[in-house]
Scaffold this motif. Sequence first.
Motif, mmCIF file in Angstrom:
data_model
loop_
_atom_site.group_PDB
_atom_site.id
_atom_site.type_symbol
_atom_site.label_atom_id
_atom_site.label_comp_id
_atom_site.label_asym_id
_atom_site.label_seq_id
_atom_site.Cartn_x
_atom_site.Cartn_y
_atom_site.Cartn_z
ATOM 1 N N LEU A 1 -9.255 -4.414 8.640
ATOM 2 C CA LEU A 1 -9.518 -3.847 7.313
ATOM 3 C C LEU A 1 -10.214 -2.497 7.410
ATOM 4 C CD1 LEU A 1 -10.507 -7.026 5.292
ATOM 5 C CD2 LEU A 1 -8.342 -5.765 5.238
ATOM 6 N N GLU A 2 -11.010 -2.313 8.455
ATOM 7 C CA GLU A 2 -11.656 -1.023 8.654
ATOM 8 C C GLU A 2 -10.617 0.055 9.001
ATOM 9 O OE1 GLU A 2 -14.632 0.130 8.068
ATOM 10 O OE2 GLU A 2 -14.155 2.096 8.922
ATOM 11 N N ARG B 1 -6.995 -15.360 8.011
ATOM 12 C CA ARG B 1 -8.387 -15.138 8.397
ATOM 13 C C ARG B 1 -8.547 -15.080 9.909
ATOM 14 N NH1 ARG B 1 -11.673 -16.326 3.699
ATOM 15 N NH2 ARG B 1 -10.424 -15.365 2.074
ATOM 16 N N TYR C 1 -4.923 -5.522 -0.117
ATOM 17 C CA TYR C 1 -6.057 -6.190 0.564
ATOM 18 C C TYR C 1 -5.936 -7.711 0.466
ATOM 19 C CZ TYR C 1 -8.721 -1.912 1.410
ATOM 20 O OH TYR C 1 -9.146 -0.703 1.876
ATOM 21 N N ARG C 2 -5.500 -8.202 -0.689
ATOM 22 C CA ARG C 2 -5.385 -9.665 -0.820
ATOM 23 C C ARG C 2 -4.373 -10.219 0.184
ATOM 24 N NH1 ARG C 2 -5.514 -12.515 -6.378
ATOM 25 N NH2 ARG C 2 -6.724 -13.960 -5.108
ATOM 26 N N LEU D 1 -5.971 -10.396 3.485
ATOM 27 C CA LEU D 1 -7.008 -11.432 3.553
ATOM 28 C C LEU D 1 -6.430 -12.844 3.677
ATOM 29 C CD1 LEU D 1 -9.396 -9.814 0.944
ATOM 30 C CD2 LEU D 1 -10.100 -10.476 3.253
ATOM 31 N N LEU E 1 -9.916 -9.602 11.573
ATOM 32 C CA LEU E 1 -9.795 -9.127 10.187
ATOM 33 C C LEU E 1 -10.720 -7.959 9.825
ATOM 34 C CD1 LEU E 1 -8.229 -9.551 7.567
ATOM 35 C CD2 LEU E 1 -9.896 -11.276 6.904
ATOM 36 N N PRO E 2 -12.034 -8.042 10.129
ATOM 37 C CA PRO E 2 -12.881 -6.904 9.750
ATOM 38 C C PRO E 2 -12.415 -5.597 10.380
ATOM 39 C CG PRO E 2 -14.225 -8.816 10.292
ATOM 40 C CD PRO E 2 -12.821 -9.156 10.683
ATOM 41 N N GLU E 3 -12.050 -5.642 11.655
ATOM 42 C CA GLU E 3 -11.598 -4.405 12.293
ATOM 43 C C GLU E 3 -10.283 -3.928 11.689
ATOM 44 O OE1 GLU E 3 -11.290 -4.428 16.563
ATOM 45 O OE2 GLU E 3 -10.803 -2.279 16.573
ATOM 46 N N PHE F 1 0.838 -1.205 0.000
ATOM 47 C CA PHE F 1 0.000 0.000 0.000
ATOM 48 C C PHE F 1 0.874 1.256 0.000
ATOM 49 C CE2 PHE F 1 -1.645 3.567 2.415
ATOM 50 C CZ PHE F 1 -2.758 3.891 1.661
ATOM 51 N N SER G 1 -8.614 0.694 5.773
ATOM 52 C CA SER G 1 -9.332 1.427 4.720
ATOM 53 C C SER G 1 -9.519 2.890 5.109
ATOM 54 C CB SER G 1 -10.698 0.787 4.457
ATOM 55 O OG SER G 1 -10.539 -0.577 4.099
ATOM 56 N N LYS G 2 -9.851 3.103 6.376
ATOM 57 C CA LYS G 2 -9.996 4.473 6.867
ATOM 58 C C LYS G 2 -8.673 5.222 6.718
ATOM 59 C CE LYS G 2 -11.814 6.958 10.919
ATOM 60 N NZ LYS G 2 -10.672 7.762 11.389
ATOM 61 N N ALA H 1 -2.905 -1.402 -4.808
ATOM 62 C CA ALA H 1 -3.859 -1.088 -3.748
ATOM 63 C C ALA H 1 -4.731 -2.327 -3.454
ATOM 64 C CB ALA H 1 -4.727 0.101 -4.157
ATOM 65 N N PHE H 2 -5.228 -2.962 -4.510
ATOM 66 C CA PHE H 2 -6.083 -4.135 -4.302
ATOM 67 C C PHE H 2 -5.278 -5.338 -3.829
ATOM 68 C CE2 PHE H 2 -8.326 -1.559 -7.554
ATOM 69 C CZ PHE H 2 -9.346 -1.128 -6.716
ATOM 70 N N GLN H 3 -4.043 -5.450 -4.328
ATOM 71 C CA GLN H 3 -3.196 -6.558 -3.890
ATOM 72 C C GLN H 3 -2.903 -6.444 -2.396
ATOM 73 O OE1 GLN H 3 -2.331 -9.228 -5.780
ATOM 74 N NE2 GLN H 3 -1.459 -10.072 -3.910
#
Lengths: 327, 327
Positions: B133-134, B125, B118-119, B122, B129-131, B74, B137-138, B114-116
């Motif tokens: 990524l939040e 697991r 995230y991969r 990911l 993870l959700p937190e 990133f 992303s923020k 940028a997308f890589q």
Amino acid sequence: MYTVEELQNSVSAEIEKRSKELLRNQPVELYAPIKYSLDMGGKRLRPVLVLLAFNMFSEAIEKAIPAAVGIEVFHNFTLLHDDIMDKADVRRSRPTVHKQFSENAAILSGDAMAFQSYRYFLEQRSEALPEVLEVFSKTAIEVCEGQQFDMDFEQRMDVTEAEYLEMIRLKTAVLLACSLKVGALLANAPENLANQLYDFGINLGLAFQLQDDLLDTFGDQAVFGKQIGGDILANKKTFLLINALAKASENEKAALISWIEKTDFDPKEKIAAVTGLYQSIGVKNIAEEKVNDFFNRAIRILDDLNVQDVVKQPLRNLAHKMLTRKH
Amino acid sequence: MYTVEELQNSVSAEIEKRSKELLRNQPVELYAPIKYSLDMGGKRLRPVLVLLAFNMFSEAIEKAIPAAVGIEVFHNFTLLHDDIMDKADVRRSRPTVHKQFSENAAILSGDAMAFQSYRYFLEQRSEALPEVLEVFSKTAIEVCEGQQFDMDFEQRMDVTEAEYLEMIRLKTAVLLACSLKVGALLANAPENLANQLYDFGINLGLAFQLQDDLLDTFGDQAVFGKQIGGDILANKKTFLLINALAKASENEKAALISWIEKTDFDPKEKIAAVTGLYQSIGVKNIAEEKVNDFFNRAIRILDDLNVQDVVKQPLRNLAHKMLTRKH
């Protein structure tokens, strides 16, 4: 079950709301181009596909709305960056973002949209979220690959039909397929049904893009909304040109190549001449058959999908509507 | 516990491996600029911060390696796009991606990175993870906001110190802070400790960037690695210039503004004159005090962190190393 129109209305209203919310952030120079892009409208096809797929397995579509918005914001991000790369000055009859604002604005606001799309996905913390984000991220990279292939093809005269189909699969079809799979996964659909919907989306997307190639040359300007013959003027290696070059007689091929190489010409004359060559070589029919091929494959996959037939109807309606537009 | 050097080596080796793997994908025109960017090296500061924070709570650093790689990918994505926007032709003594390849390559390969990123996130697991990524992303959006403010400031002469600090918080500090928080969250650290590490990162990042401003004017060219005086030549609204304009006598202010407005000048002469004005106005000391302020705040936050002192030592060492570099 919701109708396509109901879903379209829900998602349009939601995008409008989100777009206004974004503009409350600072700096306005970053967020104004995002709002401009989202307010351009469009058919909202991809978010509607998310909701249609979701609605096949669940009525609680509010749970899929943020992801649907995320898909549309991502799609608009690709338009911002593609329009810079393709030097496209007009989209939906309005100046593109890099023309209306600046190239830097289109780059940076585009970037912010890419990340904002993830934030929308992250709003709903479903168990399927990691898999959804994996499909989405993989798709996003494939869309970049497709755009790169498309640009590379501009420099080449030897693009094959197979290479072209792979390019449009990446550039267009995977995002339609991803939209459907994401919708299904968010509704906790079984993995194999989500994958079948993905395959349906690939074939629908290929038919859709090939038809776009056809309309760009043979469409009715008033209904198509874009300048007819744009692909011909840009020497785009479309399905029509690739097949024309492969199937032309020696004389026809020489005539085609001379039009491609000409730097000084009357645009109308070039469009008429190349369109005439496409007609005589017979590539219009070949392309129409290919559209039908992919469309029928899509419909067969939908027919085979193990859910009640009534549940498939809205998606089937949309697929037919997509393929009978504008001509 | 791992040392900073051990973590640096692990992460560098992993980035090299991932960079080679990416180049196996097609089209090579998309992936070659990514490899070029990742192979440029650098201190790998941000992924090391991920691992240092993780290692405060867990020894299983292999679980944080993909996220660490994601943060670095990133960071490199932001360099690709910033270098287009800032028209920077050289980075780490090599041509920037848009110079070595093309602007389109820098846009599109940047997008794919940028997308890589995230991969890579990911791949592991974890429940966090959700937190994670939040936060990520923020942060990514904040970095875009920071870059936009930075560009906006070029057009303005009335930027305040507070605005400048907010800009460098967004452009630089939040990503260091995010790296630490992500590392802590992935190790299942308590939320409040993860947030304290985030605050530590913000203050460290502010100190780091202000020191970069100082080095750009007062550093030793041989050790700093960049052209000394670049900010002065570009009339960048740095902490030094903003404070100089605010604290100058009338004569000094007139002299400063005349140098800023001059379009025809000898670069060495301008650098010497403005540096001399900074000295006489006394902004070097003000900036040094501000660096120390933020650094000491960072260290106090680390001191207060409720873990054994020995566990904080590698991070404390790195912080000191970051702030005593190159002068």
